[in-house]
Design a protein around this motif. Structure first.
Motif, PDB file in Angstrom:
ATOM      1  N   SER A 381     101.096  -8.261 -11.822  1.00 23.09           N
ATOM      2  CA  SER A 381     100.214  -7.738 -12.522  1.00 23.09           C
ATOM      3  C   SER A 381     100.652  -6.646 -13.575  1.00 23.09           C
ATOM      4  O   SER A 381     100.067  -6.765 -14.936  1.00 23.09           O
ATOM      5  CB  SER A 381      98.919  -7.067 -11.621  1.00 23.09           C
ATOM      6  OG  SER A 381      97.920  -6.656 -12.485  1.00 23.09           O
ATOM      7  N   ALA A 382     101.466  -5.776 -13.274  1.00 19.60           N
ATOM      8  CA  ALA A 382     102.006  -4.814 -14.313  1.00 19.60           C
ATOM      9  C   ALA A 382     102.681  -5.462 -15.189  1.00 19.60           C
ATOM     10  O   ALA A 382     102.563  -5.017 -16.615  1.00 19.60           O
ATOM     11  CB  ALA A 382     102.629  -3.800 -13.543  1.00 19.60           C
ATOM     12  N   ARG A 383     103.633  -6.379 -14.962  1.00 19.63           N
ATOM     13  CA  ARG A 383     104.306  -7.149 -16.189  1.00 19.63           C
ATOM     14  C   ARG A 383     103.227  -7.765 -17.015  1.00 19.63           C
ATOM     15  O   ARG A 383     103.551  -7.657 -18.142  1.00 19.63           O
ATOM     16  CB  ARG A 383     105.184  -7.994 -15.469  1.00 19.63           C
ATOM     17  CG  ARG A 383     106.320  -8.600 -16.706  1.00 19.63           C
ATOM     18  CD  ARG A 383     107.166  -7.425 -17.193  1.00 19.63           C
ATOM     19  NE  ARG A 383     108.004  -8.060 -18.063  1.00 19.63           N
ATOM     20  CZ  ARG A 383     108.370  -7.984 -19.298  1.00 19.63           C
ATOM     21  NH1 ARG A 383     107.508  -7.180 -19.984  1.00 19.63           N
ATOM     22  NH2 ARG A 383     109.409  -8.352 -19.895  1.00 19.63           N
ATOM     23  N   THR A 384     102.456  -8.383 -16.528  1.00 17.58           N
ATOM     24  CA  THR A 384     101.522  -9.093 -17.321  1.00 17.58           C
ATOM     25  C   THR A 384     100.574  -8.210 -18.333  1.00 17.58           C
ATOM     26  O   THR A 384     100.440  -8.801 -19.368  1.00 17.58           O
ATOM     27  CB  THR A 384     100.399  -9.983 -16.446  1.00 17.58           C
ATOM     28  OG1 THR A 384     101.408 -10.904 -15.593  1.00 17.58           O
ATOM     29  CG2 THR A 384      99.557 -10.824 -17.224  1.00 17.58           C
ATOM     30  N   THR A 385     100.382  -7.144 -17.812  1.00 13.95           N
ATOM     31  CA  THR A 385      99.718  -5.999 -18.340  1.00 13.95           C
ATOM     32  C   THR A 385     100.271  -5.615 -19.927  1.00 13.95           C
ATOM     33  O   THR A 385      99.935  -5.600 -20.969  1.00 13.95           O
ATOM     34  CB  THR A 385      99.508  -4.942 -17.920  1.00 13.95           C
ATOM     35  OG1 THR A 385      98.353  -5.061 -16.794  1.00 13.95           O
ATOM     36  CG2 THR A 385      98.781  -3.757 -18.644  1.00 13.95           C
ATOM     37  N   ARG A 386     101.567  -5.482 -19.786  1.00 15.02           N
ATOM     38  CA  ARG A 386     102.608  -5.088 -20.810  1.00 15.02           C
ATOM     39  C   ARG A 386     102.725  -6.193 -21.726  1.00 15.02           C
ATOM     40  O   ARG A 386     102.712  -5.923 -22.964  1.00 15.02           O
ATOM     41  CB  ARG A 386     103.957  -4.656 -20.338  1.00 15.02           C
ATOM     42  CG  ARG A 386     103.975  -3.467 -19.333  1.00 15.02           C
ATOM     43  CD  ARG A 386     105.519  -3.057 -19.370  1.00 15.02           C
ATOM     44  NE  ARG A 386     106.218  -3.684 -18.550  1.00 15.02           N
ATOM     45  CZ  ARG A 386     106.427  -3.784 -17.307  1.00 15.02           C
ATOM     46  NH1 ARG A 386     105.706  -3.165 -16.319  1.00 15.02           N
ATOM     47  NH2 ARG A 386     107.250  -4.543 -16.692  1.00 15.02           N
TER      48      ARG A 386
END
Length: 399
Positions: A381-386
């Motif tokens: 999720s965090a990587r997709t946010t970036r």
């Protein structure tokens, strides 16, 4: 803008649906003004039936829960999807969908149990028998994620092509097969002659050789280098016996018997693809079949971006896997596509060759890989946010 999230499973950590949900949450965090659509996918391996069940929901597909044998002969629940309504559509017949990993999957085995010299596809044959008993005239078998390397011998035993003691005890035992071990194969093929069997493969590997089932995939299933070599020889012997039991079709161009062991996809699922070909199955791309059922091309035609994903984006991803299939579909409708993967092991040139506009990894070092697997949802999720903040233009006035 409209963004379609269409990943495969992240093997060993997240199902395709879980991955899609984590990626969608991350994208909304990074680009809250975007419309996000989730379409979990499969190439025939784990999650095949879940994806198809969703795609076929409007057709009245029925799910049968049965008990079959796992790779070590223990009882395990599995499902068969029956689309009886298909027989009412023009040119269609009642169809059954089977996910071979539900009976022969690597995920059914603990780490200490992973030994492809002993594991069997017997349970897959049991699932095919269920499909036949339900009146299916087309049986689609999804291949991928197996913990077996028996060439489909166990499956053939369950269907009556030979004795279980000869064929159903794992790939390692096939080295000692007698010439008559498949004496019932002709009868089984006759019984299935009116059934369209489809081997929905996730790879284009042949049965034998440097790109075959044993050389490429046996180690992933727990085999040592010595065991992989033994399995290669055992599958070679199995092919000899099967060829002797078959009235092999002839190549119209050369006049020579067709070599089923060299057919693309024969090495899928530890050679289960070969066993299905021996039954008279026709190979097909698992991901293409899934993309057609879910109508991916139509659903991404008006999207601004397609985001796919998988556990490891490597050379195998470029051949018959979800990522390559999504990229090809997106390219046809002129929609940009990118991939977010646990690891990215191919270069920019290979990424662009399949039509992807970018590839983003969750982890690069062994330490990062280990950390990401401890909390895969948060990491993805965090990587997709970036990534979303890179690809989605901010509206005016948005900080």
């Amino acid at each position: 803008m409209r963004v379609v999230i269409a990943p495969d499973c992240f093997t060993g950590t997240l199902t395709a649906a879980q991955a899609a949900a984590a990626m969608a949450d991350g994208w909304r965090e990074g680009a809250p003004h975007d419309e996000v659509v989730q379409i979990p996918l499969s190439d025939g391996g784990p999650g095949f039936l879940d994806v198809l069940g969703t795609g076929l929901a409007d057709s009245g597909v029925e799910t049968l829960i049965v008990t079959v044998e796992d790779p070590l002969g223990r009882p395990v629940p599995a499902a068969v999807l029956i689309d009886r309504a298909a027989g009412g559509r023009e040119g269609a017949v009642p169809t059954a969908y089977i996910e071979s990993a539900q009976a022969a999957g690597l995920h059914l085995l603990d780490a200490a149990e992973r030994d492809p010299t002993r594991t069997s596809t017997y349970g897959v044959g049991q699932l095919i028998e269920v499909a036949l008993a339900e009146g299916a005239r087309r049986v689609v078998v999804g291949l991928g994620g197996s913990g077996t390397n028996d060439g489909g011998a166990g499956m053939l035993a369950a269907l009556g092509a030979g004795l279980r003691d000869d064929l159903g005890m794992g790939g390692g035992q096939l080295h000692e097969l007698k010439d008559t071990a498949l004496s019932g194969l002709g009868e089984v093929r006759q019984r299935l002659s009116g059934v369209d069997i489809v081997a929905a493969t996730d790879v284009a590997s042949p049965l034998l050789g440097l790109q075959g089932a044993s050389a490429v995939f046996a180690a992933q299933k727990g085999a040592t280098p010595e065991q992989a070599q033994h399995l290669e020889a055992a599958l070679g012997r199995f092919h000899e016996v099967a060829t002797g039991a078959l009235d092999a079709p002839t190549d119209l161009l050369t006049g020579r018997p067709l070599r089923l062991d060299r057919t693309a996809g024969a090495g899928a699922a530890g050679g289960l693809g070969y066993g299905l070909l021996v039954l008279g199955a026709r190979p097909a791309s698992g991901v293409d079949l899934v993309l057609e059922v879910v109508g991916l091309k139509e659903r991404i035609a008006d999207a601004a971006l397609v985001v796919t994903g998988e556990g490891c984006f490597d050379w195998q991803s470029l051949q018959g896997k979800v990522v390559a299939g999504v990229a090809a579909a997106a390219l046809e409708v002129a929609t940009p596509s990118i991939v977010i993967a646990g690891q990215v092991l191919v270069g920019r040139r290979e990424t662009m060759t399949v039509g992807l506009s970018g590839a983003y990894a969750l982890a690069e070092t062994p330490k990062e890989v280990e950390a990401s697997m401890l909390d895969p949802v948060t990491t993805l999720s965090a990587r997709t946010t970036r990534v979303a903040r890179t690809w989605s233009p901010r509206r005016r006035g948005t900080p």
